[in-house]
Design an enzyme around this catalytic site. Structure first.
Site, PDB file in Angstrom:
ATOM      1  N   LYS A 286       0.852  -1.080   0.129  1.00 27.21           N
ATOM      2  CA  LYS A 286       0.049   0.006  -0.106  1.00 27.21           C
ATOM      3  C   LYS A 286       0.917   1.124  -0.030  1.00 27.21           C
ATOM      4  CE  LYS A 286      -4.225  -1.518   2.245  1.00 27.21           C
ATOM      5  NZ  LYS A 286      -5.156  -1.473   3.672  1.00 27.21           N
ATOM      6  N   GLU A 372     -19.748  -8.331   8.241  1.00 25.38           N
ATOM      7  CA  GLU A 372     -20.977  -7.783   8.997  1.00 25.38           C
ATOM      8  C   GLU A 372     -21.754  -8.888   9.743  1.00 25.38           C
ATOM      9  OE1 GLU A 372     -19.041  -4.767   6.630  1.00 25.38           O
ATOM     10  OE2 GLU A 372     -19.769  -6.779   6.010  1.00 25.38           O
ATOM     11  N   ARG A 400     -25.713  -5.276   5.217  1.00 19.40           N
ATOM     12  CA  ARG A 400     -25.125  -6.785   4.965  1.00 19.40           C
ATOM     13  C   ARG A 400     -25.496  -7.649   6.109  1.00 19.40           C
ATOM     14  NH1 ARG A 400     -19.395  -6.130   1.768  1.00 19.40           N
ATOM     15  NH2 ARG A 400     -20.331  -7.706   0.588  1.00 19.40           N
TER      16      ARG A 400
END
Length: 645
Positions: A286, A372, A400
């Site tokens: 990243k 979730e 979700r």
């Protein structure tokens, strides 16, 4: 005197077709220029930076090797898609990212033919890609489907459901696993690259297939042992046993920043003659190529505008505390008094403020990953054993886990506390991240209490109320951004469940507000006084249970009753209307009866813009409230002004 461009090769690329005209030797320079352009653009617009910088070489390689848009390229979530947008004809608009009328911060089908699937919630790419691959098979087409998914997104159950399905099918699907945390396996330098080229190459696969055909004529136990020996040898050096067991042909890991490694492997994969899914494991970093982002990948995942040289982000001094921080601080105070309080997040510790809670209570903080559904039922399990779980999830992501809220929490009446961040319109992230529906989908569930904070002080009280409530599930919703600047209480007050409050008394119009539109309603009441309209302003506090006594009082003593909320149709206003009907308050009173109107978000998805502009567009600001009241009273605003003057 002219200044030479800092991006001479990138300047020649209007589409991936132009990229594919270049020599392979030029691609490293293209990647360098693409990284420079990405940094420059995001420094102006803000947005997601680190993930995009990590896939610059991969983006170049994919568009160079594959025939996009004929070959479908799907970016999971879309955080990393800015370099992709620059290469696919949107460079001239890249500095409009996340601004009103500008480019979306995610992939979007309506924006470009190079975005075959819109993404903003994670872990959808493999499912969507498999659907496209099967469609290709059914249509007799030979094009490729490539899904790029990060290792974080692979923590979601949906990704494994899709892989399990794909592994049992024979459609051509290529999954690129972008491992930017080295959470699965690091690349092993030249040896890893060599092995990846070897096992993805035609010669190896031809010999492997020939041996498999020969093996079928051998005794079964000999064939099975030979097959397992080959798989063991390949996975011993390369890893990927889990993916092989799911039915994927595994290649990798390879260095995602080395084009000499990426290009031959991607070409081999592209030219596979066999059917069936393939997974290419690519390891990236990243923030690659930009020092500040490399040094602090979490802080440079999503950024404000920043200085390119220093990396310092431009953060305006807040006028009031952020709602997220108010929630976190209040939860810490509650947990200091009650050791049964625990906190759960689904891969968003800083976004939900639970990183603050974690510093004080690391052993009572649980980050379950992008999961979730699991987060909700995990919280339910904790609740069965007497703990007080606060499940902090963005409104848009809580969708979700809705099945689990219904079946695992509400039906069993378990005291799970849902802290719903980013309720209402969020601005730059657009429709995919707007918290528009939670009032509606939670308010219809038996046993569930739903609160909405009108300001930051009310949020403190609601955290205390949720901590003390053990009768069943309870939710508190609050928006993104700053509070309104009210005086903060030293301690949270436990509110009476289902009891609202009146802030301003009038006798003509009553406005019943739920959530942080209250400040705009109070402004509107002041403005309405200038039109000769006496207005009562009340804060409902609870969408469920409703304060029926307050509601009937407002209905009985006013000509007009207006509800306002930061949610969709079918929510608070609908609950109010249902209650008034059941209580007979709509049966007619006097010659004209009570006029009731609901102010909600419009029945359409709103694109990204500044929140204040979005609320104004939706008519949910002070000006919109005034207009609604006057229209309901049958008055013309200009005529009233003249009359009063």
């Amino acid at each position: 005197m002219t200044t030479s461009s800092k991006t001479p090769l990138l300047d020649t690329i209007a589409s991936p077709a132009d990229l594919r005209q270049l020599m392979e030797a030029d691609l490293a320079q293209v990647a360098d220029e693409l990284r420079t352009e990405t940094i420059s653009a995001v420094s102006v617009t803000g947005g997601h930076l680190g993930a995009g910088l990590g896939v610059v070489e991969l983006t170049v390689a994919l568009h160079y090797v594959f025939d996009t848009p004929r070959d479908r390229l799907i970016w999971d979530v879309g955080h990393q898609a800015y370099p992709h947008k620059i290469l696919t004809g949107r460079r001239d608009r890249i500095r409009t990212l996340r601004r009103g009328g500008g480019l979306s911060g995610f992939t979007k089908r309506s924006e470009s033919e190079y975005d075959p699937f819109g993404a903003a919630h994670s872990s959808t790419s493999i499912s969507a890609g498999l659907g496209m691959a099967v469609a290709n098979t059914l249509a007799g087409q030979k094009s490729n489907v490539v899904a790029v998914i990060g290792d974080g997104a692979m923590s979601a159950g949906m990704a494994y459901e899709a892989m399990n399905n794909a592994g049992a099918m024979h459609s051509r699907l290529i999954v690129i696993l972008n491992d930017n945390e080295m959470s699965i396996a690091p690349p092993a330098g030249a040896l890893s690259a060599y092995l990846a080229r070897l096992v993805s190459g035609g010669a190896y696969r031809s010999v492997r297939e020939a041996v498999k055909q020969l093996g079928r004529h051998l005794p079964r136990f000999v064939y099975d042992r030979a097959r397992k020996t080959e798989e063991f040898a390949r996975n011993f050096w390369a890893g990927g046993t889990m993916f092989e067991e799911l039915g994927f042909y595994y290649v990798g890991p390879i260095d995602g920043h080395n084009l000499d490694h990426l290009l031959p492997v991607l070409k081999n994969v592209r030219d596979f003659k066999e059917t069936g899914p393939i997974l290419v494991h690519v390891v990236t970093q990243k923030g690659k190529g930009y020092g500040p982002a490399e040094a602090s990948s979490d802080k440079y995942h999503g950024v404000n505008m920043f200085d390119v040289v220093t990396g310092k982000q431009v953060k305006p001094k807040p006028n009031a505390p952020l709602y997220t921080n108010v929630f976190a601080d209040a939860l810490v105070k509650a947990a200091q008094k009650d050791d049964k309080i625990v906190a759960i997040t689904a891969a968003m510790p800083s976004g939900t403020g639970l990183d603050i809670f974690q510093k004080t209570f690391p052993e009572r903080t649980f980050d379950v990953g992008i999961a979730e559904q699991h987060a909700v039922t995990f919280a339910a399990g904790l609740a069965t054993e007497g703990f007080k779980p606060f499940c902090a999830i963005y409104s848009t992501f809580l969708q979700r886990g809705y099945d689990q809220i219904v079946h695992d929490v509400a039906i069993q009446n378990l005291p799970v506390r849902f802290a719903i961040d980013r309720a209402g319109l969020v601005g730059a992230d657009g429709a995919t991240h707007a918290g528009s529906f939670d009032i509606s989908f939670l308010g219809i569930l038996p046993n569930l209490v739903v609160m909405a904070a009108a300001d930051e002080a009310e949020l403190v009280h609601m955290v205390a109320t949720a901590a003390a409530y053990d009768e069943g599930p309870i939710a508190l919703r609050y928006p993104r951004g700053e509070g309104v600047g009210v005086e903060m209480p030293a301690e949270g007050e436990i509110l009476e469940i289902g009891r609202g409050r009146i802030l301003r008394e009038g006798n003509m119009v009553a406005i019943l507000s739920l959530g942080t539109r209250l400040a705009e309603v109070l402004k509107a009441a002041e403005d309405l006084a200038g039109y000769g309209v006496s207005t009562t302003v009340a804060d409902a506090r609870f969408a469920k249970p409703l304060d029926v006594e307050l509601l009937l009082r407002l209905a009985a003593n006013h000509e007009v009753l207006i509800t306002i909320e930061e949610g969709s149709v079918g929510g608070f206003g609908s609950f109010v209307m249902q209650t008034l009907a059941e209580e007979g308050a709509l049966d007619g009173r006097g010659a004209r009866g009570l006029k009731v109107r609901s102010m909600v978000l419009p029945d359409r998805f709103l694109d990204h813009d500044k929140p204040e502009k979005l609320y104004a567009h939706a008519g949910l600001d002070a000006k919109g409230v005034v207009a609604k009241v006057l229209a309901t009273l049958g008055r013309d605003a200009d005529a009233v002004k003249v009359m009063i003057a």
